[in-house]
Every structure is written in structure tokens, then in C-alpha cells.
Design a protein around this motif. Structure first.
Motif, PDB file in Angstrom:
ATOM      1  N   GLU A 157      40.857  66.557  68.249  1.00  0.00           N
ATOM      2  CA  GLU A 157      39.907  66.984  69.283  1.00  0.00           C
ATOM      3  C   GLU A 157      39.693  68.493  69.258  1.00  0.00           C
ATOM      4  OE1 GLU A 157      37.813  65.315  71.452  1.00  0.00           O
ATOM      5  OE2 GLU A 157      38.390  63.703  70.088  1.00  0.00           O
ATOM      6  N   ILE A 158      40.747  69.259  69.032  1.00  0.00           N
ATOM      7  CA  ILE A 158      40.598  70.721  68.950  1.00  0.00           C
ATOM      8  C   ILE A 158      39.689  71.077  67.775  1.00  0.00           C
ATOM      9  CG2 ILE A 158      41.801  72.895  68.460  1.00  0.00           C
ATOM     10  CD1 ILE A 158      44.197  71.679  70.060  1.00  0.00           C
ATOM     11  N   ARG A 159      39.913  70.444  66.625  1.00  0.00           N
ATOM     12  CA  ARG A 159      39.052  70.704  65.466  1.00  0.00           C
ATOM     13  C   ARG A 159      37.609  70.298  65.755  1.00  0.00           C
ATOM     14  NH1 ARG A 159      43.612  68.812  62.731  1.00  0.00           N
ATOM     15  NH2 ARG A 159      42.714  66.740  62.475  1.00  0.00           N
ATOM     16  N   ARG A 160      37.426  69.132  66.375  1.00  0.00           N
ATOM     17  CA  ARG A 160      36.080  68.630  66.670  1.00  0.00           C
ATOM     18  C   ARG A 160      35.357  69.540  67.660  1.00  0.00           C
ATOM     19  NH1 ARG A 160      33.380  65.823  70.320  1.00  0.00           N
ATOM     20  NH2 ARG A 160      35.150  65.570  71.721  1.00  0.00           N
ATOM     21  N   LEU A 161      36.040  69.885  68.746  1.00  0.00           N
ATOM     22  CA  LEU A 161      35.418  70.715  69.781  1.00  0.00           C
ATOM     23  C   LEU A 161      35.106  72.129  69.291  1.00  0.00           C
ATOM     24  CD1 LEU A 161      37.547  69.541  72.822  1.00  0.00           C
ATOM     25  CD2 LEU A 161      35.106  69.088  72.456  1.00  0.00           C
ATOM     26  N   SER A 162      35.875  72.600  68.321  1.00  0.00           N
ATOM     27  CA  SER A 162      35.648  73.950  67.792  1.00  0.00           C
ATOM     28  C   SER A 162      34.656  73.948  66.640  1.00  0.00           C
ATOM     29  CB  SER A 162      36.968  74.569  67.331  1.00  0.00           C
ATOM     30  OG  SER A 162      37.418  73.944  66.135  1.00  0.00           O
ATOM     31  N   GLY A 163      34.119  72.786  66.311  1.00  0.00           N
ATOM     32  CA  GLY A 163      33.209  72.705  65.172  1.00  0.00           C
ATOM     33  C   GLY A 163      33.917  72.921  63.852  1.00  0.00           C
ATOM     34  N   SER A 205      36.293  75.131  63.330  1.00  0.00           N
ATOM     35  CA  SER A 205      36.772  76.503  63.121  1.00  0.00           C
ATOM     36  C   SER A 205      38.263  76.664  63.402  1.00  0.00           C
ATOM     37  CB  SER A 205      35.968  77.498  63.957  1.00  0.00           C
ATOM     38  OG  SER A 205      36.182  77.292  65.332  1.00  0.00           O
ATOM     39  N   HIS A 206      38.838  75.759  64.182  1.00  0.00           N
ATOM     40  CA  HIS A 206      40.278  75.801  64.433  1.00  0.00           C
ATOM     41  C   HIS A 206      40.938  74.676  63.656  1.00  0.00           C
ATOM     42  CE1 HIS A 206      40.536  78.931  67.424  1.00  0.00           C
ATOM     43  NE2 HIS A 206      39.421  78.461  67.942  1.00  0.00           N
ATOM     44  N   ARG A 207      41.830  75.030  62.772  1.00  0.00           N
ATOM     45  CA  ARG A 207      42.519  74.060  61.919  1.00  0.00           C
ATOM     46  C   ARG A 207      43.893  73.727  62.481  1.00  0.00           C
ATOM     47  NH1 ARG A 207      39.369  72.128  57.715  1.00  0.00           N
ATOM     48  NH2 ARG A 207      37.805  73.693  57.207  1.00  0.00           N
ATOM     49  N   THR A 208      43.911  73.289  63.710  1.00  0.00           N
ATOM     50  CA  THR A 208      45.165  72.959  64.384  1.00  0.00           C
ATOM     51  C   THR A 208      45.760  71.695  63.773  1.00  0.00           C
ATOM     52  OG1 THR A 208      44.311  73.923  66.404  1.00  0.00           O
ATOM     53  CG2 THR A 208      46.199  72.457  66.634  1.00  0.00           C
ATOM     54  N   GLU A 209      47.058  71.721  63.530  1.00  0.00           N
ATOM     55  CA  GLU A 209      47.779  70.579  62.968  1.00  0.00           C
ATOM     56  C   GLU A 209      48.741  70.016  64.014  1.00  0.00           C
ATOM     57  OE1 GLU A 209      47.286  69.226  59.996  1.00  0.00           O
ATOM     58  OE2 GLU A 209      45.772  70.727  59.463  1.00  0.00           O
ATOM     59  N   PRO A 210      49.083  68.730  63.912  1.00  0.00           N
ATOM     60  CA  PRO A 210      50.047  68.141  64.852  1.00  0.00           C
ATOM     61  C   PRO A 210      51.382  68.891  64.899  1.00  0.00           C
ATOM     62  CG  PRO A 210      48.959  66.409  63.626  1.00  0.00           C
ATOM     63  CD  PRO A 210      48.522  67.727  63.010  1.00  0.00           C
ATOM     64  N   THR A 211      51.840  69.402  63.763  1.00  0.00           N
ATOM     65  CA  THR A 211      53.109  70.148  63.761  1.00  0.00           C
ATOM     66  C   THR A 211      52.982  71.438  64.561  1.00  0.00           C
ATOM     67  OG1 THR A 211      52.516  71.134  61.624  1.00  0.00           O
ATOM     68  CG2 THR A 211      53.975  69.221  61.580  1.00  0.00           C
ATOM     69  N   GLY A 212      51.804  72.061  64.519  1.00  0.00           N
ATOM     70  CA  GLY A 212      51.576  73.269  65.311  1.00  0.00           C
ATOM     71  C   GLY A 212      51.620  72.961  66.794  1.00  0.00           C
ATOM     72  N   ILE A 213      51.039  71.828  67.181  1.00  0.00           N
ATOM     73  CA  ILE A 213      51.083  71.418  68.582  1.00  0.00           C
ATOM     74  C   ILE A 213      52.525  71.163  69.002  1.00  0.00           C
ATOM     75  CG2 ILE A 213      50.412  69.594  70.202  1.00  0.00           C
ATOM     76  CD1 ILE A 213      47.766  69.413  68.530  1.00  0.00           C
ATOM     77  N   GLY A 214      53.301  70.539  68.142  1.00  0.00           N
ATOM     78  CA  GLY A 214      54.718  70.324  68.428  1.00  0.00           C
ATOM     79  C   GLY A 214      55.456  71.636  68.634  1.00  0.00           C
ATOM     80  N   PRO A 234      40.952  76.832  76.146  1.00  0.00           N
ATOM     81  CA  PRO A 234      39.824  76.067  76.708  1.00  0.00           C
ATOM     82  C   PRO A 234      39.553  74.761  75.957  1.00  0.00           C
ATOM     83  CG  PRO A 234      39.254  78.377  76.514  1.00  0.00           C
ATOM     84  CD  PRO A 234      40.558  78.197  75.803  1.00  0.00           C
ATOM     85  N   LEU A 235      39.812  74.749  74.664  1.00  0.00           N
ATOM     86  CA  LEU A 235      39.615  73.527  73.878  1.00  0.00           C
ATOM     87  C   LEU A 235      40.649  72.473  74.252  1.00  0.00           C
ATOM     88  CD1 LEU A 235      38.977  75.189  70.394  1.00  0.00           C
ATOM     89  CD2 LEU A 235      37.277  74.381  72.043  1.00  0.00           C
ATOM     90  N   ILE A 236      41.885  72.908  74.453  1.00  0.00           N
ATOM     91  CA  ILE A 236      42.940  71.979  74.883  1.00  0.00           C
ATOM     92  C   ILE A 236      42.589  71.433  76.262  1.00  0.00           C
ATOM     93  CG2 ILE A 236      45.384  71.732  75.459  1.00  0.00           C
ATOM     94  CD1 ILE A 236      45.913  74.053  73.466  1.00  0.00           C
ATOM     95  N   ALA A 237      42.132  72.323  77.139  1.00  0.00           N
ATOM     96  CA  ALA A 237      41.764  71.902  78.495  1.00  0.00           C
ATOM     97  C   ALA A 237      40.653  70.853  78.451  1.00  0.00           C
ATOM     98  CB  ALA A 237      41.336  73.112  79.315  1.00  0.00           C
ATOM     99  N   LYS A 238      39.633  71.108  77.664  1.00  0.00           N
ATOM    100  CA  LYS A 238      38.524  70.161  77.577  1.00  0.00           C
ATOM    101  C   LYS A 238      38.983  68.830  76.978  1.00  0.00           C
ATOM    102  CE  LYS A 238      33.726  69.797  76.350  1.00  0.00           C
ATOM    103  NZ  LYS A 238      32.534  70.529  75.965  1.00  0.00           N
ATOM    104  N   ALA A 239      39.801  68.885  75.953  1.00  0.00           N
ATOM    105  CA  ALA A 239      40.277  67.670  75.291  1.00  0.00           C
ATOM    106  C   ALA A 239      41.154  66.825  76.208  1.00  0.00           C
ATOM    107  CB  ALA A 239      41.047  68.026  74.017  1.00  0.00           C
ATOM    108  N   THR A 240      41.921  67.480  77.069  1.00  0.00           N
ATOM    109  CA  THR A 240      42.865  66.752  77.926  1.00  0.00           C
ATOM    110  C   THR A 240      42.333  66.508  79.337  1.00  0.00           C
ATOM    111  OG1 THR A 240      43.977  68.794  78.599  1.00  0.00           O
ATOM    112  CG2 THR A 240      44.888  67.625  76.681  1.00  0.00           C
TER     113      THR A 240
END
Length: 76
Positions: free
Chosen positions: A17-23, A25-34, A49-55
Motif C-alpha cells: 500500500e505504501i508503494r501504491r499510494l506513493s506511485g 516512489s517509496h520502496r518500503t519492504e516488509p522487513t523495513g516495517i518490522g 501520511p501514507l501509512i495513515a492513509k493505508a491504515t
């Protein structure tokens, strides 16, 4: 952690969702979220703001201090 679980999302779901919402531009990985959830590092301010929108949580939710004695579970 709490926002992600309340939204019934896995780390992979949130990363997508972070990647999708950022078009893309953000290459967030599950390990980074962990790592964010374990306190090893923090997301960049422009990702909040992307995390907020996604959640579905307000942005200030992510800046609120934890209640005394409240600890995050590292297993999610």
C-alpha cells in the motif's frame, strides 16, 4: 504495529500500500516495517501520511506517545 493490525494488514500488505499510494516512489519492504515496529529505526516523515492513509488512522496517531508500561509485541 497497532494501526497495521487494526487494519488487518500484514507487513507485506502495508508495504504494498505504501508503494501504491506513493506511485512507486517509496520502496518500503516488509522487513523495513518490522524494523520500525521493533524500534530499530523510524519511517521518514513523508511516509507517515501514507501509512495513515493505508491504515485509516489519523496522522497524529503515529506521533502519540505510548502509554506508560505499554510495550510493542515484536511478533506481528
Amino acid at each position: 504495529y497497532k494501526a497495521r493490525l487494526a487494519a488487518n494488514m500484514s507487513r507485506s500488505d502495508l508495504a504494498y500500500e505504501i508503494r501504491r499510494l506513493s506511485g512507486g516512489s517509496h520502496r518500503t519492504e516488509p522487513t523495513g516495517i518490522g524494523n520500525w515496529e521493533k524500534g530499530k529505526n523510524t519511517p521518514h516523515a513523508d511516509v507517515i501520511p501514507l501509512i495513515a492513509k493505508a491504515t485509516g488512522k489519523p496522522i497524529d496517531f503515529f506521533y502519540a506517545e505510548a502509554e506508560p508500561g505499554e510495550e510493542e509485541d515484536e511478533s506481528g
